[in-house]
Design an enzyme around this catalytic site. Structure first.
Site, PDB file in Angstrom:
ATOM      1  N   CYS A   1      10.491  22.626  -3.403  1.00 20.44           N
ATOM      2  CA  CYS A   1      10.315  24.277  -3.952  1.00 20.44           C
ATOM      3  C   CYS A   1       9.690  23.822  -1.965  1.00 20.44           C
ATOM      4  O   CYS A   1       9.204  22.912  -1.941  1.00 20.44           O
ATOM      5  CB  CYS A   1       9.151  24.187  -5.051  1.00 20.44           C
ATOM      6  SG  CYS A   1       7.918  26.011  -4.196  1.00 20.44           S
TER       7      CYS A   1
ATOM      8  N   HIS B   1      21.461  29.719  -5.744  1.00 14.26           N
ATOM      9  CA  HIS B   1      20.785  31.181  -6.074  1.00 14.26           C
ATOM     10  C   HIS B   1      21.598  31.895  -5.885  1.00 14.26           C
ATOM     11  O   HIS B   1      22.778  31.545  -5.491  1.00 14.26           O
ATOM     12  CB  HIS B   1      20.099  31.222  -5.091  1.00 14.26           C
ATOM     13  CG  HIS B   1      19.046  29.992  -4.574  1.00 14.26           C
ATOM     14  ND1 HIS B   1      17.916  31.000  -5.008  1.00 14.26           N
ATOM     15  CD2 HIS B   1      18.396  29.085  -4.235  1.00 14.26           C
ATOM     16  CE1 HIS B   1      16.588  29.585  -4.375  1.00 14.26           C
ATOM     17  NE2 HIS B   1      17.025  28.566  -4.339  1.00 14.26           N
TER      18      HIS B   1
ATOM     19  N   GLU C   1      12.632  33.242 -10.274  1.00 17.78           N
ATOM     20  CA  GLU C   1      12.806  31.858 -10.725  1.00 17.78           C
ATOM     21  C   GLU C   1      13.304  31.444 -12.076  1.00 17.78           C
ATOM     22  O   GLU C   1      12.282  31.466 -12.432  1.00 17.78           O
ATOM     23  CB  GLU C   1      11.236  31.202  -9.910  1.00 17.78           C
ATOM     24  CG  GLU C   1      11.403  31.561  -8.198  1.00 17.78           C
ATOM     25  CD  GLU C   1      10.794  30.251  -7.921  1.00 17.78           C
ATOM     26  OE1 GLU C   1      10.823  29.012  -7.581  1.00 17.78           O
ATOM     27  OE2 GLU C   1       9.362  30.550  -7.188  1.00 17.78           O
TER      28      GLU C   1
ATOM     29  N   CYS D   1       8.912  32.377  -2.952  1.00 15.42           N
ATOM     30  CA  CYS D   1      10.404  31.384  -3.253  1.00 15.42           C
ATOM     31  C   CYS D   1      10.853  30.746  -1.524  1.00 15.42           C
ATOM     32  O   CYS D   1      11.459  31.491  -1.482  1.00 15.42           O
ATOM     33  CB  CYS D   1      11.454  31.370  -4.102  1.00 15.42           C
ATOM     34  SG  CYS D   1      12.082  30.603  -4.241  1.00 15.42           S
TER      35      CYS D   1
ATOM     36  N   GLY E   1      13.957  30.126  -1.793  1.00 18.18           N
ATOM     37  CA  GLY E   1      15.145  31.288  -2.550  1.00 18.18           C
ATOM     38  C   GLY E   1      15.175  32.525  -0.378  1.00 18.18           C
ATOM     39  O   GLY E   1      16.228  32.859  -0.512  1.00 18.18           O
TER      40      GLY E   1
END
Length: 277
Positions: A73, A164, A212, A221, A224
């Site tokens: 993350c 993703h 998510e 994110c 992301g």
């Protein structure tokens, strides 16, 4: 048994952090579910354990609100760097953090002993379908036509250490609570997927909403945002090697997509406390 914690956030992506450098934490999966509850717990997108590492300055383990362990993350790792610096555990403005997606390098920008901004080397954007993974008959899934969530869409899939799916649609026009789970659990994504709905808003800017896996819609994110920027470069929307501002509901992140992806953003402490384990 009481255990101290720190609540921190980056671009609104908030986690509950535990210092496990000297004392480990048992059953983090169950703890993440209980503490992440925004009505009956502390509230957050999950929990993060800051652990010792034999390969780097420290190790980050993160658990989503549903108890599943995440690989990486980008917003959380900035906060880990902030904590390590400000607590004195790692008094360096450049450090390395071990994650399930490999070792990540951080550059901190302290101001009077307080870290407000951190840059992270997020690694390379991976477009090979087998490595994301995504089960579609193409070596790379770039601007790929696919019927998903009830309509024909064009998707670009990329791994930033986690999977993703980037969709270039107006994020404000998406019923994300309904569409997000359909993407997350689609059969073409064997490990589930994080989904970004993205729109170009300027010469070097994007706006984005994200669903998510394991957490639902979050305010931001980091991986992301990096995936969205990498996808925009891959389809020719932006040139390589220039800063792209990604605007999310929780704030802004600046992403530079070159041979490696660099992400810069804020890290903020919200509060500290103790919780009964």
């Amino acid at each position: 048994m009481l255990r101290k914690f720190v609540k921190m956030e980056g671009a609104g992506n908030d986690y509950i952090y535990f210092d496990c450098l000297r004392e480990p934490l048992a059953s983090p999966e169950n703890l993440a579910v209980r503490l992440s509850d925004r009505h009956r717990g502390i509230g957050g997108d999950g929990i993060v354990l800051i652990c010792p590492s034999g390969r780097a300055d420290a190790k980050m383990r993160m658990f989503n609100a549903d108890g599943s362990e995440g690989k990486m993350c980008g917003n959380a790792i900035r906060c880990v760097g902030k904590y390590l610096f400000e607590s004195g555990a790692v008094p360096k403005s450049e450090m390395e953090i071990e994650t399930l997606s490999g070792i990540k390098r951080l550059w901190l920008f302290p101001e009077g002993g307080t870290v407000r901004r951190v840059r992270v080397d997020m690694g390379k954007a991976e477009f090979a379908a087998a490595k994301i993974p995504v089960n579609l008959p193409s070596a790379q899934i770039i601007d790929y036509p696919l019927r998903l969530a009830g309509m024909q869409r064009r998707i670009t899939c990329v791994s930033m250490g986690n999977p993703h799916c980037v969709v270039f649609e107006d994020p404000d026009g998406i019923e994300l609570d309904a569409v997000g789970p359909l993407f997350e659990n689609a059969s073409v994504f064997p490990q589930r997927v994080n989904t970004e709905f993205v729109q170009k808003t300027g010469e070097r800017s994007l706006k984005m909403r994200v669903w998510e896996r394991g957490s639902g819609e979050t305010l931001a994110c980091g991986t992301g945002a990096c995936a969205a920027a990498a996808a925009s470069v891959a389809i020719g929307m932006f040139p390589r090697g220039e800063d792209i501002t990604v605007r999310l509901p929780g704030g802004e992140l600046v992403v530079n997509v070159g041979d490696r992806v660099l992400m810069t953003g804020e890290a903020r402490m919200v509060f500290t406390g103790e919780t009964e384990l």
